[in-house]
Design a protein around this motif. Structure first.
Motif, mmCIF file in Angstrom:
data_model
loop_
_atom_site.group_PDB
_atom_site.id
_atom_site.type_symbol
_atom_site.label_atom_id
_atom_site.label_comp_id
_atom_site.label_asym_id
_atom_site.label_seq_id
_atom_site.Cartn_x
_atom_site.Cartn_y
_atom_site.Cartn_z
ATOM 1 N N PRO A 78 0.954 -1.146 -0.121
ATOM 2 C CA PRO A 78 -0.040 -0.047 0.001
ATOM 3 C C PRO A 78 0.809 1.181 -0.034
ATOM 4 C CG PRO A 78 0.000 -0.963 2.175
ATOM 5 C CD PRO A 78 0.678 -1.959 1.174
ATOM 6 N N LYS A 79 0.309 2.223 -0.435
ATOM 7 C CA LYS A 79 1.144 3.730 -0.618
ATOM 8 C C LYS A 79 0.532 4.714 0.020
ATOM 9 C CE LYS A 79 3.297 2.535 -5.160
ATOM 10 N NZ LYS A 79 3.692 2.985 -6.484
ATOM 11 N N THR A 80 -0.692 4.502 0.528
ATOM 12 C CA THR A 80 -1.714 5.612 1.429
ATOM 13 C C THR A 80 -2.065 4.888 2.559
ATOM 14 O OG1 THR A 80 -3.691 5.434 0.182
ATOM 15 C CG2 THR A 80 -2.142 6.584 -0.725
ATOM 16 N N VAL A 81 -2.668 5.681 3.696
ATOM 17 C CA VAL A 81 -3.267 5.231 4.887
ATOM 18 C C VAL A 81 -4.483 4.468 4.418
ATOM 19 C CG1 VAL A 81 -4.157 6.019 6.955
ATOM 20 C CG2 VAL A 81 -1.983 7.001 6.198
ATOM 21 N N ASN A 82 -5.272 4.910 3.482
ATOM 22 C CA ASN A 82 -6.425 4.374 3.020
ATOM 23 C C ASN A 82 -6.281 2.973 2.529
ATOM 24 O OD1 ASN A 82 -8.213 6.336 4.357
ATOM 25 N ND2 ASN A 82 -8.598 7.469 2.523
ATOM 26 N N GLN A 83 -5.308 2.939 1.814
ATOM 27 C CA GLN A 83 -4.945 1.543 1.017
ATOM 28 C C GLN A 83 -4.373 0.628 2.165
ATOM 29 O OE1 GLN A 83 -1.916 2.136 -2.182
ATOM 30 N NE2 GLN A 83 -3.536 2.934 -3.442
ATOM 31 N N LYS A 84 -3.635 1.089 3.147
ATOM 32 C CA LYS A 84 -3.372 0.032 4.151
ATOM 33 C C LYS A 84 -4.421 -0.214 4.996
ATOM 34 C CE LYS A 84 -0.319 -0.712 8.253
ATOM 35 N NZ LYS A 84 -1.414 -1.175 9.208
ATOM 36 N N ARG A 85 -5.577 0.574 5.234
ATOM 37 C CA ARG A 85 -6.635 0.247 6.024
ATOM 38 C C ARG A 85 -7.605 -0.797 5.103
ATOM 39 N NH1 ARG A 85 -7.766 6.440 8.241
ATOM 40 N NH2 ARG A 85 -6.196 6.495 9.958
ATOM 41 N N TYR A 86 -7.601 -0.466 4.019
ATOM 42 C CA TYR A 86 -8.173 -1.456 3.193
ATOM 43 C C TYR A 86 -7.697 -2.677 3.188
ATOM 44 C CZ TYR A 86 -9.715 -3.215 -1.692
ATOM 45 O OH TYR A 86 -10.189 -3.859 -2.587
ATOM 46 N N VAL A 87 -6.397 -2.837 2.834
ATOM 47 C CA VAL A 87 -5.697 -4.264 3.218
ATOM 48 C C VAL A 87 -5.832 -4.872 4.440
ATOM 49 C CG1 VAL A 87 -3.207 -5.311 3.055
ATOM 50 C CG2 VAL A 87 -3.772 -3.693 1.154
ATOM 51 N N ASP A 88 -5.708 -4.128 5.391
ATOM 52 C CA ASP A 88 -6.067 -4.635 6.999
ATOM 53 C C ASP A 88 -7.354 -5.383 6.990
ATOM 54 O OD1 ASP A 88 -3.442 -4.206 7.387
ATOM 55 O OD2 ASP A 88 -3.823 -2.144 8.757
ATOM 56 N N ALA A 89 -8.268 -4.585 6.366
ATOM 57 C CA ALA A 89 -9.687 -4.819 6.436
ATOM 58 C C ALA A 89 -9.890 -6.396 5.784
ATOM 59 C CB ALA A 89 -10.719 -3.801 5.880
ATOM 60 N N ILE A 90 -9.294 -6.349 4.623
ATOM 61 C CA ILE A 90 -9.357 -7.905 3.737
ATOM 62 C C ILE A 90 -8.743 -9.079 4.884
ATOM 63 C CG2 ILE A 90 -8.686 -9.034 1.866
ATOM 64 C CD1 ILE A 90 -8.392 -6.302 0.385
ATOM 65 N N ASP A 113 -18.869 -8.663 10.077
ATOM 66 C CA ASP A 113 -18.056 -9.341 9.222
ATOM 67 C C ASP A 113 -17.999 -8.662 7.725
ATOM 68 O OD1 ASP A 113 -15.652 -10.933 9.182
ATOM 69 O OD2 ASP A 113 -16.500 -12.728 8.622
ATOM 70 N N ILE A 114 -18.703 -7.542 7.552
ATOM 71 C CA ILE A 114 -18.771 -7.052 6.343
ATOM 72 C C ILE A 114 -18.241 -5.681 6.526
ATOM 73 C CG2 ILE A 114 -20.452 -6.121 4.463
ATOM 74 C CD1 ILE A 114 -22.206 -8.365 4.859
ATOM 75 N N HIS A 115 -17.301 -5.323 5.857
ATOM 76 C CA HIS A 115 -16.764 -3.807 5.856
ATOM 77 C C HIS A 115 -16.656 -3.193 4.541
ATOM 78 C CE1 HIS A 115 -13.783 -1.334 7.526
ATOM 79 N NE2 HIS A 115 -13.161 -1.168 6.354
ATOM 80 N N PHE A 116 -16.941 -1.800 4.835
ATOM 81 C CA PHE A 116 -16.862 -0.907 3.674
ATOM 82 C C PHE A 116 -15.441 0.158 3.613
ATOM 83 C CE2 PHE A 116 -21.191 -2.358 3.721
ATOM 84 C CZ PHE A 116 -21.536 -2.414 2.218
ATOM 85 N N SER A 117 -14.764 -0.085 2.715
ATOM 86 C CA SER A 117 -13.652 0.686 2.556
ATOM 87 C C SER A 117 -13.743 1.892 1.498
ATOM 88 C CB SER A 117 -12.206 0.060 2.455
ATOM 89 O OG SER A 117 -11.834 -0.831 3.488
#
Length: 354
Positions: A128-140, A304-308
């Motif tokens: 990931p290259k941004t904070v939101n991308q990292k949060r998205y990857v962590d959510a997965i 267990d459902i997440h929206f990024s």
């Protein structure tokens, strides 16, 4: 960290201010100053242009003179860049700019965000290259179903596919299923030449391209022939139960609510679903509601459902892409505000009656 003075330097226009402090950062001897400052001080110039502070480099010592707030951020920036270099990261101007944005706008550490390796393949590492991308990857990692919603270029599909490939390599799943709705965006499938698969192939081509970035190209036909990787249009998902699979639905803004329901209910045991799309680029026929636009209201609050949500700040393509996304957002908002509004309580008279 200690303070020092440099009386030989004439104060620059940026030096004016009611309260200025001086701070020093010492880069450890085992770190290359070239890696942190860049070739011909390219990265140092990026930092200098971003702050109203004077930055002096002498040997492996960096002295910062500026307001307490600016000096503190610059010190933290060099500490984060040092940690990134220590971890083997290769700094670029883009990485430095993103690190500065993180330190100014969030409490997240650039060294943690930019050093999260998803997979390494063919001499390059996807992270990931941004904070939101990292949060998205962590959510997965944490959720069974994740929606990645954002404009073009935010990496929502690419990062999901990287996570899918890693899950397959670590034997967390037995197969990867990639799907897209084959929506007619300006062309009718019936008028395209070739067989059904040849007609559908252009819609799926971006998924194949991403796979080639993450896997040995010679292995992809073998994996597809074995059913380990499947790339198919959304219509082919109907009636199936998908167990032990990492399933990605791309371009989900072009699904109807009924198609979205059909897809989500394919979920089987030990499977994970990632749905990606951009609600501002719907190619459905006029009057057809986008399943991606309504799904959050429908599934809101289900465990267990997440929206990024990703934004133009997460665009990792050319910088102009972020500007284009913002410009279209302003244009759409202007159109929305100028559209005629129905008067509450008004009753429309039947034609022919006065």
């Amino acid at each position: 960290m200690s303070e020092s003075n440099d009386s030989s330097r004439t104060p620059s226009p940026r030096s004016k201010g009611p309260s200025r402090v001086q701070a020093k950062v010492v880069i450890p001897d085992d770190h290359s100053m070239l890696s942190i400052l860049g070739s011909s001080d390219e990265l140092l110039r990026v930092i200098e242009n971003a702050f109203r502070a004077d930055i002096h480099v002498r040997g492996n010592e960096i002295t910062i003179t500026g307001s307490p707030e600016e000096s503190s951020i610059v010190v933290r920036l060099f500490e984060e860049l040092t940690e990134l270099v220590s971890g083997g990261a290769e700094l670029t101007a883009d990485a430095v700019e993103r690190s500065i944005a993180m330190l100014r706008m969030t409490s997240d550490r650039p060294a943690e965000v930019l050093s999260l390796d998803i997979i390494s393949s063919r001499g390059r590492t996807i992270r990931p290259k941004t904070v939101n991308q990292k949060r998205y990857v962590d959510a997965i990692d944490r959720h069974t179903i994740v929606f990645g919603i954002g404009p073009a270029g935010t990496g929502k599909t690419y990062l999901a596919m990287a996570k899918a490939v890693r899950a397959l390599q670590e034997k967390k799943v037995n197969r990867i299923i990639l799907t897209r709705p084959a929506v007619e965006a300006g062309e009718r499938l019936g008028f395209l030449p070739g067989t059904l698969y040849e007609k559908i192939d252009p819609y799926l081509r971006p998924l194949y391209d991403a796979l080639h970035d993450m896997l040995d190209p010679d292995s992809i036909p073998r994996l597809m022939a074995a059913g380990t990787i499947e790339v198919a249009p959304l219509a082919y998902m109907r009636g199936r139960t998908l167990n032990d699979a990492f399933i990605i639905l791309d371009e989900a803004q072009n699904t109807s609510p009924e198609q979205m329901k059909m897809f989500l209910t394919r979920l089987g045991f030990n499977s994970k679903i990632v749905v990606t799309g951009d609600v501002t680029q719907v190619d459905l026929p006029g009057g057809t509601q986008s399943g991606l636009r309504v799904v959050q209201d429908i599934l809101d609050g289900i465990a267990d459902i997440h929206f990024s949500k990703l934004t133009s700040a997460d665009v990792v393509r050319h910088k102009l892409v972020s500007d284009i996304v913002d410009a279209y957002g302003r244009y759409d908002e202007t159109l929305r505000q100028s559209a005629p509004q129905a008067i509450k309580g008004a009753v429309k008279r039947p034609r022919g009656r006065q």
